[in-house]
Motif scaffolding. Structure first.
Motif, PDB file in Angstrom:
ATOM      1  N   THR A 324       0.832  -1.203   0.000  1.00 20.67           N
ATOM      2  CA  THR A 324       0.000   0.000   0.000  1.00 20.67           C
ATOM      3  C   THR A 324       0.867   1.253   0.000  1.00 20.67           C
ATOM      4  O   THR A 324       0.539   2.252  -0.653  1.00 20.67           O
ATOM      5  CB  THR A 324      -0.933   0.004   1.227  1.00 20.67           C
ATOM      6  N   LEU A 325       1.974   1.208   0.741  1.00 23.64           N
ATOM      7  CA  LEU A 325       2.896   2.339   0.822  1.00 23.64           C
ATOM      8  C   LEU A 325       4.248   1.969   0.246  1.00 23.64           C
ATOM      9  O   LEU A 325       4.649   0.802   0.281  1.00 23.64           O
ATOM     10  CB  LEU A 325       3.087   2.772   2.287  1.00 23.64           C
ATOM     11  N   VAL A 402      -1.296  13.697  -4.052  1.00 23.75           N
ATOM     12  CA  VAL A 402      -0.888  12.393  -3.537  1.00 23.75           C
ATOM     13  C   VAL A 402      -0.622  11.464  -4.707  1.00 23.75           C
ATOM     14  O   VAL A 402      -1.178  11.644  -5.804  1.00 23.75           O
ATOM     15  CB  VAL A 402      -1.963  11.762  -2.622  1.00 23.75           C
ATOM     16  N   THR A 404      -0.935   7.391  -5.392  1.00 23.41           N
ATOM     17  CA  THR A 404      -1.496   6.188  -4.780  1.00 23.41           C
ATOM     18  C   THR A 404      -1.823   5.140  -5.827  1.00 23.41           C
ATOM     19  O   THR A 404      -2.120   5.470  -6.987  1.00 23.41           O
ATOM     20  CB  THR A 404      -2.771   6.527  -3.981  1.00 23.41           C
ATOM     21  N   THR A 407      -5.746   3.562  -2.962  1.00 23.91           N
ATOM     22  CA  THR A 407      -6.718   4.308  -2.144  1.00 23.91           C
ATOM     23  C   THR A 407      -7.280   5.517  -2.873  1.00 23.91           C
ATOM     24  O   THR A 407      -7.693   6.483  -2.238  1.00 23.91           O
ATOM     25  CB  THR A 407      -6.055   4.754  -0.824  1.00 23.91           C
ATOM     26  N   SER A 438       1.680   4.797 -10.223  1.00 25.01           N
ATOM     27  CA  SER A 438       0.804   5.423  -9.226  1.00 25.01           C
ATOM     28  C   SER A 438      -0.076   6.474  -9.874  1.00 25.01           C
ATOM     29  O   SER A 438       0.360   7.210 -10.770  1.00 25.01           O
ATOM     30  CB  SER A 438       1.645   6.081  -8.133  1.00 25.01           C
TER      31      SER A 438
END
Length: 446
Positions: A324-325, A402, A404, A407, A438
């Motif tokens: 996720t990160l 952001v 991602t 999410t 991403s």
């Protein structure tokens, strides 16, 4: 043989470890009404107390005995009499109280001695110490009512209790006290527990009682329980309840919680004994199960300091492992700690995010937005996002963005819009991982 599933046990045990560390060596005063014993909850309750004791917590246990005294009086053909919520103790009631206290102390000490195999008491040695630690004075005559041998705590021998718990014993107090002339007085469990917690300057006062806690809506007893009350809010609730024709049971306990916190006890709790393991749930989980009164709200949203590095690493590691990160090493977090915002609850980091400004482009990247799995869905992510937006505005920036992969919907619901990676500031674009692909989401700041 029961099965242990590592995929559930290990994360759970890690989640309680910060509380085990935080409470080791602290002093808890626990008030237990006689109703708990009457409900046949004593053995399980004692096992949970023994677990707290094994975790290094110093414990003073105060028992009540109201239903047991009523039962003794009934057997003697004598009626129970109350006024202002307090028993009127005549000679017969005093004898009944002494008999009930002796029987209860016997049962409690026996429960602590049951080192049964395959129970939490297995291989445990818990010493229980009792004594004349309390000096009492009479309630006297109130509104024309003579309370006779009913009393109030005059003084607690805190030094003697402290010596006992420092040896590793659990101190057991009955609601009895004696005047300097040796006269016996029947006290209330709540008064004894509160006075003892104040005298010891205990870290917690916990009432494990017949009520579930303080309802969020005091006009609706069936509403959800308010898990945390600031001291000022608790006092305002009590002020409202003085106007009610009949005080509620939770207001009775809340009054003692407020008194303790006002006198320096950090936290006081109202916990329902009807729930199995209520004491453990209240002490070792984030939201607990009952109501906690604190002088200040325990949750703090603030900028990170170097002391938070370990907590941040522990928080984000599970999300780095599942992809996720993006992985961040400790050196990177140490270098960038001033960019982080954290949510801390009771000394434990439960959420974080970092803000990296690109001043020339009048934008900033929000990275590593993380909320602990235990508290997701409770609004911590929104609170962190709002603080990050405030920090960006204070820098004179016009947007935040952001990157991602999983999410994006959460951010879109909160006003972010997807843009092409070419939108990124040149400096950030050079570090963009085209293999990870991403999505770039931007939010304009009003």
């Amino acid at each position: 043989m029961s099965l242990v599933f590592p995929h559930t046990f290990v994360p759970w045990f890690r989640s309680v470890a910060p509380y085990i560390h935080a409470y080791r060596g602290e002093t808890f005063v626990v008030g237990m009404p006689g109703e708990l014993v009457a409900a046949h909850k004593l053995n399980a309750f004692v096992q949970d107390l023994s677990i707290l004791h094994a975790m290094g917590i110093k414990i003073v246990l105060v028992h009540g005995f109201r239903p047991q005294v009523d039962e003794q009086l009934k057997a003697k053909g004598h009626s129970s009499h109350y006024s202002h919520g307090v028993r009127i103790t005549d000679e017969v009631a005093l004898d009944a109280a002494q008999e009930a206290a002796g029987q209860l102390r016997f049962e409690i000490e026996a429960a602590f001695s049951q080192g049964l195999p395959n129970t939490p008491m297995a291989n445990s040695t818990v010493r229980v110490v009792s004594g004349n630690f309390l000096t009492a004075r009479p309630v006297g005559i109130v509104d024309g009512v003579d309370f006779q041998q009913s009393g109030l705590v005059r003084k607690v021998d805190a030094a003697a209790i402290q010596r006992a718990i420092d040896t590793g014993a659990i101190v057991l107090l009955s609601p009895f006290g004696f005047s300097p002339t040796g006269e016996a007085f029947n006290l209330t469990m709540e008064d004894v527990a509160t006075s003892t917690a104040i005298a010891l300057q205990a870290d917690k006062l916990l009432f494990v009682c017949e009520v579930p806690g303080v309802p969020e809506d005091i006009s609706d007893p069936d509403s959800a329980i308010d898990t945390e009350l600031a001291l000022a809010d608790a006092q305002r609730l009590l002020d409202k309840m003085t106007e009610a024709p009949k005080p509620t049971e939770w207001a009775f306990y809340l009054r003692h919680c407020v008194k303790a916190c006002q006198a320096g006890v950090e936290r006081s709790h109202i916990i329902p004994f009807i729930a199995d393991g209520a004491l453990l749930q209240e002490v070792y989980t984030h939201d607990g199960i009952g109501t906690m009164v604190v002088d200040e709200k325990l949750e703090s949203l603030r900028e990170a300091t170097p002391d938070d590095i370990g907590g941040i690493i522990g928080l984000i590691e599970p999300f780095e492992r599942d992809g996720t990160l993006v992985k961040r090493d400790r050196t990177e977090i140490e270098r960038d700690i001033e960019h982080y915002t954290v949510i801390e609850h009771d000394g434990v980091i439960f959420g974080c995010a970092a803000l990296y400004p690109y001043v020339e482009a009048r934008t900033a990247e929000m990275a590593a937005l993380t909320v602990h799995a235990e508290v997701q869905g409770q609004g911590d992510g929104d609170r962190i996002l709002k603080r990050i937006e405030q920090r960006a505005k204070a820098m004179g920036l016009s947007s935040i963005f952001v990157l991602t992969t999983r999410t994006m919907h959460w951010f879109i619901k909160r006003g972010f819009q997807q843009v092409d990676p070419e939108w990124l500031p040149e400096e950030r674009k050079r570090k963009y991982n085209w293999d990870r692909r991403s999505q770039v989401l931007v939010k304009r700041l009003a």
